[in-house]
Design an enzyme around this catalytic site. Sequence first.
Site, short mmCIF file in Angstrom:
data_model
loop_
_atom_site.label_atom_id
_atom_site.label_comp_id
_atom_site.label_asym_id
_atom_site.label_seq_id
_atom_site.Cartn_x
_atom_site.Cartn_y
_atom_site.Cartn_z
N PHE A 35 9.02 11.79 3.78
CA PHE A 35 9.95 11.43 2.70
C PHE A 35 10.69 12.61 2.10
O PHE A 35 11.83 12.53 1.75
CB PHE A 35 9.14 10.81 1.55
N GLN A 103 -2.43 11.21 1.45
CA GLN A 103 -1.35 10.49 0.79
C GLN A 103 -0.62 9.61 1.80
O GLN A 103 0.31 8.91 1.44
CB GLN A 103 -0.36 11.50 0.19
N ASP A 106 -0.64 5.57 7.12
CA ASP A 106 -0.50 5.20 8.53
C ASP A 106 -1.82 4.94 9.26
O ASP A 106 -1.80 4.52 10.42
CB ASP A 106 0.28 6.29 9.27
N HIS A 121 -2.68 6.38 -1.35
CA HIS A 121 -1.51 5.49 -1.45
C HIS A 121 -1.65 4.21 -0.63
O HIS A 121 -0.67 3.53 -0.37
CB HIS A 121 -0.24 6.26 -1.04
N CYS A 129 -2.29 -11.75 1.26
CA CYS A 129 -1.48 -12.81 0.67
C CYS A 129 -1.60 -12.71 -0.85
O CYS A 129 -2.70 -12.61 -1.39
CB CYS A 129 -1.97 -14.17 1.14
N CYS A 150 2.22 -16.05 4.27
CA CYS A 150 0.90 -16.54 4.63
C CYS A 150 0.99 -18.00 5.05
O CYS A 150 1.97 -18.70 4.72
CB CYS A 150 -0.01 -16.41 3.41
N CYS A 152 -0.50 -20.26 3.75
CA CYS A 152 -0.51 -21.05 2.51
C CYS A 152 0.85 -21.05 1.83
O CYS A 152 1.05 -21.74 0.82
CB CYS A 152 -1.58 -20.54 1.55
ZN ZN Z 1 -2.19 -17.26 1.43
#
Ligand code: ZN
Length: 238
Positions: A35, A103, A106, A121, A129, A150, A152
């Site tokens: 970054f 930090q 990955d 982080h 979800c 998700c 749901c």
């Molecule tokens: Zn869900």
Amino acid sequence: MTEEIKKLKDIVEHTDNIVFFGGAGVSTESGIPDFRSVDGLYHQQWDEPPETILSHTYYMRYPEKFFRFYRSKLLCPDAQPNAAHRKLAEWEAQGKLRAVITQNIDGLHQKAGSREVLELHGSTLRNYCEQCGRFYSLADIMAMDGVPRCACGGRIKPDVVLYEEGLDSTTLTRAVEFIANADVLIIAGTSLAVYPAAGLIRYFGGSKLVVINKTPLRGDLGADLVITGAVGETLAQL
Ligand code: ZN
């Protein structure tokens, strides 16, 4: 082998309590953009700066744009551990290293075999979800388009700390403990500009403070050894 590398080798040989604190520079050699470096994301052209797009407010307000950026810039599913990740895993297996505090988001330390990894982080490898809490892997997210949903119907949020969001207090407390009890602290691949890096280092009271970074850090940390170079390239020589 340079004098600095020899010194680092000597330091590592004579301790069994290294704590490693790493930033984006640890993963750049795996092809993951930094970054804050000159050629990093901050210098690319976007409508908004990355801090804005990667903020909690932006995520809530513009999830489509957030995930477009997130998918194209933060997800690097094919990235592989580099020499730095591998060396740290090796030190841990040898009983020399107690913890990696990172930090980065990955998951490359774990991929290299490190076990005690404190991810300040969060991680792109974990996603939940917002409605039912169900877990989704990075592969699940990659298999979906746009805003991940998700079964749901809830939105799936990456377990990544966005700007404006607080760090996980348990992780932070453990990081402080590891640093406070360390004999050797290696700070690598970070400009220390990102909260809470600079503050955490103040807890260190051990014998050797080592800094490895591509560019010299601003300000005097009181380091015992400063190595200017890429992290993987440096650690590979040990
Ligand atoms: Zn869900």
